[in-house]
Enzyme design. Structure first.
Site, PDB file in Angstrom:
ATOM      1  N   ARG A   1     -15.715 -14.405  37.095  1.00 54.52           N
ATOM      2  CA  ARG A   1     -14.339 -14.168  36.760  1.00 54.52           C
ATOM      3  C   ARG A   1     -14.222 -12.517  37.146  1.00 54.52           C
ATOM      4  O   ARG A   1     -13.063 -12.286  37.726  1.00 54.52           O
ATOM      5  CB  ARG A   1     -14.231 -14.449  35.360  1.00 54.52           C
TER       6      ARG A   1
ATOM      7  N   ASN B   1      -4.662 -10.585  27.700  1.00 57.62           N
ATOM      8  CA  ASN B   1      -5.463 -10.767  29.090  1.00 57.62           C
ATOM      9  C   ASN B   1      -6.370  -9.553  29.251  1.00 57.62           C
ATOM     10  O   ASN B   1      -6.097  -8.581  28.962  1.00 57.62           O
ATOM     11  CB  ASN B   1      -4.467 -10.974  30.292  1.00 57.62           C
TER      12      ASN B   1
ATOM     13  N   ASP C   1      -7.818  -9.027  32.457  1.00 60.99           N
ATOM     14  CA  ASP C   1      -7.873  -9.089  33.880  1.00 60.99           C
ATOM     15  C   ASP C   1      -7.478  -7.637  34.427  1.00 60.99           C
ATOM     16  O   ASP C   1      -7.508  -7.409  35.849  1.00 60.99           O
ATOM     17  CB  ASP C   1      -7.281 -10.141  34.315  1.00 60.99           C
TER      18      ASP C   1
ATOM     19  N   HIS D   1      -7.461  -8.167  23.315  1.00 59.78           N
ATOM     20  CA  HIS D   1      -8.953  -8.788  23.612  1.00 59.78           C
ATOM     21  C   HIS D   1      -9.984  -8.112  24.607  1.00 59.78           C
ATOM     22  O   HIS D   1     -10.767  -8.519  25.359  1.00 59.78           O
ATOM     23  CB  HIS D   1      -8.661 -10.277  24.087  1.00 59.78           C
TER      24      HIS D   1
ATOM     25  N   SER E   1      -0.563 -19.754  24.759  1.00 54.94           N
ATOM     26  CA  SER E   1      -0.363 -21.282  23.937  1.00 54.94           C
ATOM     27  C   SER E   1      -0.407 -20.753  22.616  1.00 54.94           C
ATOM     28  O   SER E   1      -0.033 -21.735  21.880  1.00 54.94           O
ATOM     29  CB  SER E   1      -1.818 -21.949  24.203  1.00 54.94           C
TER      30      SER E   1
ATOM     31  N   GLU F   1       5.172 -24.885  28.982  1.00 52.48           N
ATOM     32  CA  GLU F   1       4.993 -26.003  28.205  1.00 52.48           C
ATOM     33  C   GLU F   1       5.293 -25.569  26.711  1.00 52.48           C
ATOM     34  O   GLU F   1       5.335 -24.372  26.402  1.00 52.48           O
ATOM     35  CB  GLU F   1       3.379 -26.213  28.352  1.00 52.48           C
TER      36      GLU F   1
HETATM   37  C1  BJW Z   1       2.408 -20.404  31.561  1.00 52.00           C
HETATM   38  C2  BJW Z   1       2.411 -20.437  33.024  1.00 52.00           C
HETATM   39  C3  BJW Z   1       3.089 -19.623  33.870  1.00 52.00           C
HETATM   40  C4  BJW Z   1       0.814 -21.743  32.331  1.00 52.00           C
HETATM   41  N1  BJW Z   1       4.416 -19.091  33.138  1.00 52.00           N
HETATM   42  N2  BJW Z   1       3.433 -19.893  31.011  1.00 52.00           N
HETATM   43  C5  BJW Z   1      -6.643 -18.490  11.530  1.00 52.00           C
HETATM   44  C6  BJW Z   1      -6.817 -19.630  11.676  1.00 52.00           C
HETATM   45  C7  BJW Z   1      -7.657 -20.395  12.270  1.00 52.00           C
HETATM   46  C8  BJW Z   1      -8.607 -19.736  13.082  1.00 52.00           C
HETATM   47  C9  BJW Z   1      -8.731 -18.068  12.945  1.00 52.00           C
HETATM   48  C10 BJW Z   1      -7.713 -17.695  12.289  1.00 52.00           C
HETATM   49  N3  BJW Z   1      -7.911 -16.412  12.314  1.00 52.00           N
HETATM   50  C11 BJW Z   1      -8.818 -16.150  13.332  1.00 52.00           C
HETATM   51  C12 BJW Z   1      -9.355 -17.431  13.654  1.00 52.00           C
HETATM   52  C13 BJW Z   1     -10.659 -17.545  14.457  1.00 52.00           C
HETATM   53  C14 BJW Z   1     -10.367 -17.457  15.743  1.00 52.00           C
HETATM   54  C15 BJW Z   1      -9.273 -18.259  16.194  1.00 52.00           C
HETATM   55  O1  BJW Z   1      -8.069 -18.077  16.381  1.00 52.00           O
HETATM   56  N4  BJW Z   1      -9.465 -19.573  16.890  1.00 52.00           N
HETATM   57  C16 BJW Z   1      -8.501 -20.640  16.930  1.00 52.00           C
HETATM   58  C17 BJW Z   1      -8.664 -21.302  18.400  1.00 52.00           C
HETATM   59  C18 BJW Z   1      -8.035 -21.199  15.969  1.00 52.00           C
HETATM   60  N5  BJW Z   1      -9.933 -16.151  16.027  1.00 52.00           N
HETATM   61  C19 BJW Z   1     -10.998 -15.167  16.483  1.00 52.00           C
HETATM   62  O2  BJW Z   1     -12.117 -15.623  16.401  1.00 52.00           O
HETATM   63  C20 BJW Z   1     -10.579 -13.672  16.603  1.00 52.00           C
HETATM   64  N6  BJW Z   1     -11.365 -12.830  15.892  1.00 52.00           N
HETATM   65  C21 BJW Z   1     -10.850 -12.709  14.660  1.00 52.00           C
HETATM   66  O3  BJW Z   1      -9.908 -13.222  13.920  1.00 52.00           O
HETATM   67  O4  BJW Z   1     -11.792 -11.902  13.939  1.00 52.00           O
HETATM   68  C22 BJW Z   1     -11.857 -12.150  12.429  1.00 52.00           C
HETATM   69  C23 BJW Z   1     -12.188 -13.489  12.038  1.00 52.00           C
HETATM   70  C24 BJW Z   1     -13.269 -14.354  12.644  1.00 52.00           C
HETATM   71  C25 BJW Z   1     -13.608 -15.686  12.299  1.00 52.00           C
HETATM   72  C26 BJW Z   1     -13.032 -16.337  11.424  1.00 52.00           C
HETATM   73  C27 BJW Z   1     -11.483 -15.427  10.681  1.00 52.00           C
HETATM   74  C28 BJW Z   1     -11.604 -14.340  11.029  1.00 52.00           C
HETATM   75  C29 BJW Z   1     -10.810 -13.385  18.009  1.00 52.00           C
HETATM   76  C30 BJW Z   1     -10.263 -14.190  19.255  1.00 52.00           C
HETATM   77  C31 BJW Z   1     -10.631 -13.715  20.355  1.00 52.00           C
HETATM   78  C32 BJW Z   1     -10.422 -14.654  21.439  1.00 52.00           C
HETATM   79  N7  BJW Z   1     -10.923 -14.456  22.803  1.00 52.00           N
HETATM   80  C33 BJW Z   1     -10.688 -15.072  23.863  1.00 52.00           C
HETATM   81  C34 BJW Z   1     -11.689 -14.687  25.095  1.00 52.00           C
HETATM   82  C35 BJW Z   1     -11.439 -13.208  25.641  1.00 52.00           C
HETATM   83  C36 BJW Z   1     -12.474 -12.833  26.829  1.00 52.00           C
HETATM   84  C37 BJW Z   1     -12.240 -13.519  27.943  1.00 52.00           C
HETATM   85  O5  BJW Z   1     -11.514 -13.598  28.456  1.00 52.00           O
HETATM   86  O6  BJW Z   1     -13.262 -14.599  28.013  1.00 52.00           O
HETATM   87  O7  BJW Z   1      -9.288 -14.465  24.463  1.00 52.00           O
HETATM   88  S1  BJW Z   1     -10.315 -16.835  23.956  1.00 52.00           S
HETATM   89  C38 BJW Z   1      -9.093 -16.977  24.848  1.00 52.00           C
HETATM   90  O8  BJW Z   1      -7.747 -17.251  24.092  1.00 52.00           O
HETATM   91  C39 BJW Z   1      -8.900 -15.525  25.392  1.00 52.00           C
HETATM   92  C40 BJW Z   1      -7.388 -15.665  25.441  1.00 52.00           C
HETATM   93  O9  BJW Z   1      -6.762 -14.245  25.297  1.00 52.00           O
HETATM   94  C41 BJW Z   1      -6.873 -16.222  24.315  1.00 52.00           C
HETATM   95  C42 BJW Z   1      -5.677 -16.850  23.982  1.00 52.00           C
HETATM   96  O10 BJW Z   1      -5.306 -17.673  25.162  1.00 52.00           O
HETATM   97  P1  BJW Z   1      -4.004 -17.623  26.025  1.00 52.00           P
HETATM   98  O11 BJW Z   1      -3.679 -16.403  26.765  1.00 52.00           O
HETATM   99  O12 BJW Z   1      -2.987 -18.000  25.332  1.00 52.00           O
HETATM  100  O13 BJW Z   1      -4.364 -18.836  27.276  1.00 52.00           O
HETATM  101  P2  BJW Z   1      -4.343 -20.347  26.898  1.00 52.00           P
HETATM  102  O14 BJW Z   1      -5.106 -20.941  28.311  1.00 52.00           O
HETATM  103  O15 BJW Z   1      -4.572 -20.782  25.667  1.00 52.00           O
HETATM  104  O16 BJW Z   1      -2.734 -20.688  27.427  1.00 52.00           O
HETATM  105  C43 BJW Z   1      -2.098 -20.391  28.498  1.00 52.00           C
HETATM  106  C44 BJW Z   1      -0.643 -20.580  28.319  1.00 52.00           C
HETATM  107  O17 BJW Z   1       0.404 -20.373  29.439  1.00 52.00           O
HETATM  108  C45 BJW Z   1      -0.248 -21.999  28.083  1.00 52.00           C
HETATM  109  O18 BJW Z   1       0.594 -22.363  27.017  1.00 52.00           O
HETATM  110  C46 BJW Z   1       0.365 -22.790  29.472  1.00 52.00           C
HETATM  111  O19 BJW Z   1       1.586 -23.669  29.283  1.00 52.00           O
HETATM  112  C47 BJW Z   1       1.031 -21.475  29.834  1.00 52.00           C
HETATM  113  N8  BJW Z   1       1.322 -21.260  31.121  1.00 52.00           N
HETATM  114  N9  BJW Z   1       1.166 -21.197  33.323  1.00 52.00           N
HETATM  115  C48 BJW Z   1       4.114 -19.148  31.838  1.00 52.00           C
HETATM  116  N10 BJW Z   1       3.093 -19.861  35.106  1.00 52.00           N
END
Ligand code: BJW
Ligand code: ZN
Length: 254
Positions: A73, A105, A107, A122, A193, A219
């Site tokens: 990446r 992001n 990046d 993040h 998302s 979406e």
């Molecule tokens: C377009 C497009 C175009 C396409 N134009 N749009 C409450 C409830 C349930 C669970 C939890 C909660 N609180 C915390 C949690 C646990 C967890 C969590 O949220 N889990 C869920 C999956 C339910 N959260 C955590 O663990 C966080 N830590 C935390 O809360 O600590 C305390 C704690 C821990 C454990 C339990 C409870 C509390 C940390 C989260 C860290 C996320 N890390 C990542 C990886 C980062 C490093 C890396 O890059 O590798 O972050 S995961 C990944 O998801 C990355 C992203 O930043 C993040 C969000 O993703 P994003 O950006 O939304 O991407 P996509 O792919 O999901 O969506 C893309 C969107 O774009 C889509 O909608 C498309 O339609 C759209 N799109 N092209 C406009 N051209």
């Protein structure tokens, strides 16, 4: 694609706002050629599940595979450029009285487009951090297949400087982001998302403090139902269109 009346209405809200806050996600970088997390079907994203690799357990279980993915990446992101969506967000900052940008992001493409004071919710792909002593350093050179880097201070395997699932958002980053969300008049949520917390909760916080919530996404997401405005389409088209309205309205009132 969003209709021109809604673009005009959101542009008007942005032009009148004293403080605009923007939260971005992977969709903003999709048009630069960076795969998103949940739609990814290409390259290593197809071979491995990103949601399985972005965890501390992935590094404990098989640090080599996790590092190969992150190093791939790093190479991919280095080779691409910011797109019209990043550019418009950078320009919007100069067109409103106060502006905050929170990105999920890692990046660095917002900064490369000229955005400043970016709150990296993040973390940053181009840093390394130690799971043992928590030291953070610029990314050590390394390619896929090279052994995972180890900390010079304590000997632990390093991870990239990003927030993995289950890791906490650094307190200062969370605080700055909450201040932006709860102090703005318009909260724009672009290309995410809205699944991952606590980032996804920032829109609720902004709404609770009276902000107008706008979603820009290709979406439907969980936020679509509650947002005041939903602009359906690519951020590389919608963000320049919004900027155009803001800049036109600024000229009219000047
Ligand atoms: C377009 C497009 C175009 C396409 N134009 N749009 C409450 C409830 C349930 C669970 C939890 C909660 N609180 C915390 C949690 C646990 C967890 C969590 O949220 N889990 C869920 C999956 C339910 N959260 C955590 O663990 C966080 N830590 C935390 O809360 O600590 C305390 C704690 C821990 C454990 C339990 C409870 C509390 C940390 C989260 C860290 C996320 N890390 C990542 C990886 C980062 C490093 C890396 O890059 O590798 O972050 S995961 C990944 O998801 C990355 C992203 O930043 C993040 C969000 O993703 P994003 O950006 O939304 O991407 P996509 O792919 O999901 O969506 C893309 C969107 O774009 C889509 O909608 C498309 O339609 C759209 N799109 N092209 C406009 N051209
Ligand atoms: Zn260490």
């Amino acid at each position: 694609m969003a209709d021109s009346r809604t673009i005009e209405a959101v542009g008007d809200a942005l032009a009148k706002a004293k403080h605009v806050a923007v939260l971005t996600g992977a969709g903003v970088s999709a048009e630069s050629g960076v795969p998103t997390f949940r739609d990814a079907q290409t390259g290593l994203w197809a071979k491995y599940d990103p949601m399985q690799l972005a965890t501390p357990e992935a590094f404990q279980r098989d640090a080599q595979t996790a590092w190969d993915w992150y190093r791939w990446r790093r190479g991919l992101v280095t080779a691409v450029a910011p797109n019209a969506g990043h550019d418009a967000i950078a320009a919007l900052a100069g067109s409103v009285p106060r502006f905050s940008l929170v990105t999920q992001n890692v990046d660095g493409l917002h900064q490369r487009a000229g955005s400043v004071d970016v709150i990296e919710f993040h973390g940053n792909l181009f840093e390394d951090k130690c799971a043992g002593c928590e030291v953070r350093l610029p990314a050590a050179p390394g390619e896929q297949g090279d052994p995972p880097p180890r900390c010079d201070l304590c000997g632990e395997v390093m991870t990239p400087g990003v927030v993995l699932f289950g890791e906490e958002i650094p307190a200062s980053v969370l605080e700055q982001s909450q201040l932006a969300a709860t102090g703005c008049d318009v909260f724009l949520v672009v290309g995410t998302s809205s699944w991952v917390y606590p980032a996804a909760g920032l829109a609720d916080a902004a709404r609770g403090f009276g902000a107008t919530i706008v979603e820009v996404n290709t979406e439907q997401t969980p936020l679509s139902e509650t947002a005041d405005y939903v602009l359906r389409g690519p951020s590389g088209d919608i963000m320049p269109a919004l900027l155009g309205v803001v800049q036109r309205l600024a000229k009219v009132t000047a």
